[in-house]
Design a protein around this motif. Sequence first.
Motif, PDB file in Angstrom:
ATOM      1  N   VAL A 100       0.846  -1.187   0.000  1.00  0.00           N
ATOM      2  CA  VAL A 100       0.000   0.000   0.000  1.00  0.00           C
ATOM      3  C   VAL A 100       0.884   1.242   0.000  1.00  0.00           C
ATOM      4  N   ARG A 101       0.483   2.244  -0.792  1.00  0.00           N
ATOM      5  CA  ARG A 101       1.229   3.504  -0.871  1.00  0.00           C
ATOM      6  C   ARG A 101       0.322   4.638  -0.398  1.00  0.00           C
ATOM      7  N   TYR A 102       0.746   5.327   0.644  1.00  0.00           N
ATOM      8  CA  TYR A 102      -0.033   6.432   1.182  1.00  0.00           C
ATOM      9  C   TYR A 102       0.497   7.753   0.635  1.00  0.00           C
ATOM     10  N   PRO A 103      -0.400   8.707   0.349  1.00  0.00           N
ATOM     11  CA  PRO A 103       0.048  10.012  -0.154  1.00  0.00           C
ATOM     12  C   PRO A 103       0.973  10.728   0.832  1.00  0.00           C
ATOM     13  N   HIS A 104       0.779  10.447   2.122  1.00  0.00           N
ATOM     14  CA  HIS A 104       1.615  11.034   3.179  1.00  0.00           C
ATOM     15  C   HIS A 104       1.472  10.157   4.411  1.00  0.00           C
ATOM     16  N   GLU A 105       2.542  10.066   5.174  1.00  0.00           N
ATOM     17  CA  GLU A 105       2.511   9.187   6.353  1.00  0.00           C
ATOM     18  C   GLU A 105       1.450   9.599   7.362  1.00  0.00           C
ATOM     19  N   MET A 106       1.093  10.886   7.385  1.00  0.00           N
ATOM     20  CA  MET A 106       0.073  11.355   8.319  1.00  0.00           C
ATOM     21  C   MET A 106      -1.315  10.809   7.972  1.00  0.00           C
ATOM     22  N   LEU A 107      -1.466  10.308   6.748  1.00  0.00           N
ATOM     23  CA  LEU A 107      -2.774   9.832   6.298  1.00  0.00           C
ATOM     24  C   LEU A 107      -2.933   8.324   6.419  1.00  0.00           C
ATOM     25  N   GLU A 108      -1.916   7.641   6.937  1.00  0.00           N
ATOM     26  CA  GLU A 108      -1.952   6.178   6.975  1.00  0.00           C
ATOM     27  C   GLU A 108      -3.156   5.645   7.744  1.00  0.00           C
ATOM     28  N   GLU A 109      -3.392   6.154   8.915  1.00  0.00           N
ATOM     29  CA  GLU A 109      -4.507   5.649   9.730  1.00  0.00           C
ATOM     30  C   GLU A 109      -5.854   5.901   9.056  1.00  0.00           C
ATOM     31  N   ILE A 110      -5.964   7.026   8.354  1.00  0.00           N
ATOM     32  CA  ILE A 110      -7.227   7.397   7.721  1.00  0.00           C
ATOM     33  C   ILE A 110      -7.502   6.549   6.485  1.00  0.00           C
ATOM     34  N   LEU A 111      -6.460   6.274   5.698  1.00  0.00           N
ATOM     35  CA  LEU A 111      -6.639   5.582   4.415  1.00  0.00           C
ATOM     36  C   LEU A 111      -6.369   4.087   4.472  1.00  0.00           C
ATOM     37  N   LYS A 112      -5.909   3.602   5.606  1.00  0.00           N
ATOM     38  CA  LYS A 112      -5.609   2.169   5.721  1.00  0.00           C
ATOM     39  C   LYS A 112      -6.838   1.295   5.433  1.00  0.00           C
ATOM     40  N   PRO A 113      -8.026   1.636   5.950  1.00  0.00           N
ATOM     41  CA  PRO A 113      -9.202   0.783   5.680  1.00  0.00           C
ATOM     42  C   PRO A 113      -9.574   0.702   4.205  1.00  0.00           C
ATOM     43  N   THR A 114      -9.109   1.660   3.388  1.00  0.00           N
ATOM     44  CA  THR A 114      -9.450   1.664   1.959  1.00  0.00           C
ATOM     45  C   THR A 114      -8.192   1.492   1.099  1.00  0.00           C
ATOM     46  N   ASN A 115      -7.224   0.777   1.645  1.00  0.00           N
ATOM     47  CA  ASN A 115      -6.018   0.396   0.888  1.00  0.00           C
ATOM     48  C   ASN A 115      -5.265   1.580   0.303  1.00  0.00           C
ATOM     49  N   LYS A 136       2.197  22.839   9.809  1.00  0.00           N
ATOM     50  CA  LYS A 136       2.559  21.520  10.340  1.00  0.00           C
ATOM     51  C   LYS A 136       3.817  20.989   9.647  1.00  0.00           C
ATOM     52  N   ASN A 137       4.580  21.937   9.097  1.00  0.00           N
ATOM     53  CA  ASN A 137       5.864  21.617   8.466  1.00  0.00           C
ATOM     54  C   ASN A 137       5.746  20.710   7.242  1.00  0.00           C
ATOM     55  N   ILE A 138       4.633  20.810   6.549  1.00  0.00           N
ATOM     56  CA  ILE A 138       4.471  20.082   5.296  1.00  0.00           C
ATOM     57  C   ILE A 138       4.773  21.050   4.153  1.00  0.00           C
ATOM     58  N   LYS A 139       5.691  20.668   3.283  1.00  0.00           N
ATOM     59  CA  LYS A 139       6.122  21.552   2.211  1.00  0.00           C
ATOM     60  C   LYS A 139       4.964  21.862   1.260  1.00  0.00           C
ATOM     61  N   GLU A 140       5.043  23.034   0.671  1.00  0.00           N
ATOM     62  CA  GLU A 140       3.965  23.506  -0.197  1.00  0.00           C
ATOM     63  C   GLU A 140       3.713  22.551  -1.358  1.00  0.00           C
ATOM     64  N   LYS A 141       4.784  22.021  -1.948  1.00  0.00           N
ATOM     65  CA  LYS A 141       4.625  21.113  -3.076  1.00  0.00           C
ATOM     66  C   LYS A 141       3.834  19.867  -2.673  1.00  0.00           C
ATOM     67  N   LYS A 142       4.201  19.280  -1.529  1.00  0.00           N
ATOM     68  CA  LYS A 142       3.507  18.082  -1.058  1.00  0.00           C
ATOM     69  C   LYS A 142       2.061  18.404  -0.700  1.00  0.00           C
ATOM     70  N   ALA A 143       1.830  19.546  -0.063  1.00  0.00           N
ATOM     71  CA  ALA A 143       0.463  19.939   0.297  1.00  0.00           C
ATOM     72  C   ALA A 143      -0.397  20.090  -0.957  1.00  0.00           C
ATOM     73  N   ASN A 144       0.177  20.661  -2.006  1.00  0.00           N
ATOM     74  CA  ASN A 144      -0.571  20.806  -3.263  1.00  0.00           C
ATOM     75  C   ASN A 144      -0.839  19.455  -3.907  1.00  0.00           C
ATOM     76  N   GLU A 145       0.111  18.533  -3.795  1.00  0.00           N
ATOM     77  CA  GLU A 145      -0.100  17.191  -4.341  1.00  0.00           C
ATOM     78  C   GLU A 145      -1.274  16.504  -3.644  1.00  0.00           C
ATOM     79  N   ILE A 146      -1.312  16.644  -2.320  1.00  0.00           N
ATOM     80  CA  ILE A 146      -2.420  16.042  -1.562  1.00  0.00           C
ATOM     81  C   ILE A 146      -3.736  16.693  -1.951  1.00  0.00           C
ATOM     82  N   PHE A 147      -3.708  18.028  -2.083  1.00  0.00           N
ATOM     83  CA  PHE A 147      -4.957  18.706  -2.430  1.00  0.00           C
ATOM     84  C   PHE A 147      -5.389  18.358  -3.845  1.00  0.00           C
ATOM     85  N   ASP A 148      -4.430  18.092  -4.740  1.00  0.00           N
ATOM     86  CA  ASP A 148      -4.784  17.644  -6.093  1.00  0.00           C
ATOM     87  C   ASP A 148      -5.605  16.356  -6.032  1.00  0.00           C
TER      88      ASP A 148
END
Length: 241
Positions: free
Chosen positions: A72-87, A140-152
């Motif tokens: 499983v590949r998570y968009p960010h480690e902070m999202l692992e618990e949230i997205l784990k049930p949906t792979n 929360k010290n998340i770089k702008e590029k990564k934050a935009n990727e998540i928002f995409d």
Amino acid sequence: LDLDDPEVYKLLQRCDTTGVFQLESNGMRGYLKKLRADCFEDIVAMLALYRPGPLDAGMVDDYIQVKHGAKVRYPHEMLEEILKPTNGVFLYQEQVMKSAQVMAGYSLGGADILRRAMGKKKVEEMAEQRQVFVTGAGKKNIKEKKANEIFDLIDKFSGYGFNKSHAVSYSVLSFQCAWLLNYYPAEWMAAFLDKEPEGRKEEAINIAKRSGFEIKLLDINTSGTQWDISDNGRTLIQPLN
């Protein structure tokens, strides 16, 4: 009904879903064959995934591959618990709202505003929410590029996402239909033939034949007002009307 009934999942794995709510199309059967559903959550996920957005983005295949052992590949480690049930895949509005709280410091009310903006599909509102998200993530010290990727990902999700209760309520009905088809196949097929419009009746009869049923054509001595079942339980009797 027992939502863990293994016989129902065997039926789904065979893709024997004639007339089953949301699960009878050829496209859906193709994914059911790959998925090999063995629990109720699989049905819920499949109904959420089988839509233009996830199909175009390859999310259905991602979900299925992880189910069968892929990493499983998570968009960010902070999202692992949230997205784990949906792979690792965004499926439900609740997941987006929780992700906004965790990654960008949204309040519950703010996350609901994001949900509504997604539902309206208004470009200007989503652009405003992107700025809120990126700014909050920066704190929360998340770089702008990564934050935009998540928002995409969130923005892409907004084109098809719905809340989990919607998917679950649909899935309960799908499961009930599959249960009836598994335990009462003749009755189910007779009802299926009754409901099909005249223009599709011939194809419906062919489906019944492929399912192993014999068809007894119109007979003044045995036909009633609806499709009926003979004593042997494997013959369907054409109605008079």
